[in-house]
Design an enzyme around this catalytic site. Structure first.
Site, mmCIF file in Angstrom:
data_model
loop_
_atom_site.group_PDB
_atom_site.id
_atom_site.type_symbol
_atom_site.label_atom_id
_atom_site.label_comp_id
_atom_site.label_asym_id
_atom_site.label_seq_id
_atom_site.Cartn_x
_atom_site.Cartn_y
_atom_site.Cartn_z
ATOM 1 N N GLU A 94 -7.454 3.865 2.070
ATOM 2 C CA GLU A 94 -6.862 4.122 0.733
ATOM 3 C C GLU A 94 -7.542 4.782 -0.080
ATOM 4 O O GLU A 94 -8.872 3.934 -0.522
ATOM 5 C CB GLU A 94 -5.989 2.649 0.391
ATOM 6 C CG GLU A 94 -5.220 2.190 1.287
ATOM 7 C CD GLU A 94 -4.768 0.712 0.893
ATOM 8 O OE1 GLU A 94 -4.621 0.527 -0.066
ATOM 9 O OE2 GLU A 94 -4.668 -0.197 2.009
ATOM 10 N N HIS B 270 -1.740 3.985 -0.605
ATOM 11 C CA HIS B 270 -1.824 3.075 0.405
ATOM 12 C C HIS B 270 -1.651 3.773 1.575
ATOM 13 O O HIS B 270 -0.667 3.225 2.550
ATOM 14 C CB HIS B 270 -1.049 1.898 0.010
ATOM 15 C CG HIS B 270 -1.298 0.631 0.833
ATOM 16 N ND1 HIS B 270 -1.628 0.520 2.060
ATOM 17 C CD2 HIS B 270 -1.083 -0.775 0.220
ATOM 18 C CE1 HIS B 270 -1.543 -0.798 2.534
ATOM 19 N NE2 HIS B 270 -1.469 -1.445 1.374
#
Length: 314
Positions: A272, A168
């Site tokens: 991501e 992330h």
């Protein structure tokens, strides 16, 4: 040379949390990896500029996940499953892996650390599977940042398990309205702001003028983030991670998050590397590997455009 700092240093970070600092020999490129969450929170270039975004309001206090850097989403991305949002790997304490399996790696590279996460008794109650999650974080000779995850099913009841996953990554950008993402044009995506409906990306590059939360499917191994103001391009290279999430909360969501500054959305962008649409399934003894490599290159614009496709093809 006396006074030279070691490539790997174990020390304390915010609130006394254990962290590892990696340094690259040629420059002052330093990077911090917290054992809490197995999370990279800093990656600097040889000019000492911070390349990752961490919120000024990030709470470095378990069980809250650290807002920024590179949280690891496992064994669940988002909240489409029985677990807490983005799973539990990002708010568990990882250990230094003293006996990692062999990695095909550049042996001259000393700036790396191996971490490992195994389920606790409590974890097994909420996700009843035995696994070993090994993470190697490496700072390359040119200052590139590499994360390699290996997840093995160690169940002895013969049962497979499935998971979704994402690195992330929060990138630091000068101004979100001056940023464009290339490499995702014409691809299908699931729009999390529209009940995960499937659409096809129409633009020749992705630009930002409002909240975005999309999962791009079947993405290339290379994606570029162009920061016009900084004349800098981030390049993501990924293996084993077919999807890519693009996220910026914009103003309303930013104000609603206690651990995020009201205006910080202007200076960050999450892109991501992920495996979300098709969960990964491992039988006992099987291992999955997912790798992310981040680098930066100078970018020059001609009439507002990057030199055509130079970065993505290089």
């Amino acid at each position: 040379m006396s006074g030279e700092k070691p490539p790997v240093e174990f020390c304390k970070g915010v609130n006394g949390l254990d962290k590892v600092v990696l340094r690259e020999a040629k420059g002052s490129s330093a990077e911090q990896v917290y054992l809490y969450g197995g999370q990279v929170t800093s990656w600097k270039n040889d000019q000492g500029e911070e390349l990752l975004f961490v919120s000024s309001k990030a709470i470095f206090k378990p069980p809250k996940a650290i807002r920024g850097g590179i949280p690891i989403c496992f064994p669940q991305f988002s909240n489409n499953g029985p677990l807490e949002q983005h799973g539990f790997a990002r708010n568990r304490f990882w250990s230094i892996d003293t006996d990692p399996p062999p990695f095909p790696t550049n042996t001259s590279n000393k700036a790396f650390v191996d971490l490992i996460l195994k389920p606790s008794e409590e974890d097994l109650k909420i996700w009843p599977h035995s696994y070993e999650f090994r993470l190697r974080v490496t700072l390359g000779p040119g200052g590139d940042l590499m994360l390699t995850s290996r997840i093995r099913n160690t169940n002895n009841d013969g049962k497979p398990f499935s998971f979704t996953f994402a690195y992330h990554t929060y990138f630091s950008v000068s101004d979100i309205s001056e940023v464009r993402v290339e490499g995702l044009e014409t691809l299908d995506y699931l729009d999390n702001l529209q009940e995960k409906q499937r659409f096809t990306e129409q633009g020749d590059a992705i630009t930002f003028e409002s909240e975005v939360d999309k999962i791009y499917l079947g993405t290339p191994t290379k994606i570029a983030i162009l920061d016009h103001e900084k004349k800098r391009t981030f390049v993501l290279r990924k293996d084993g991670l077919p999807d890519a999430v693009v996220w910026n909360p914009w103003d309303k969501k930013a104000k609603a998050m206690a651990d995020f500054g009201d205006d910080e959305y202007k200076h960050m962008l999450c892109v991501e590397a992920a495996a979300i649409e098709k969960p990964i399934t491992l039988k006992p003894g099987e291992e999955w590997k997912g790798r992310l490599e981040l680098s930066t290159v100078p970018s020059s614009y001609c009439s507002g455009q990057l030199d055509p496709q130079r970065v993505l093809q290089g």
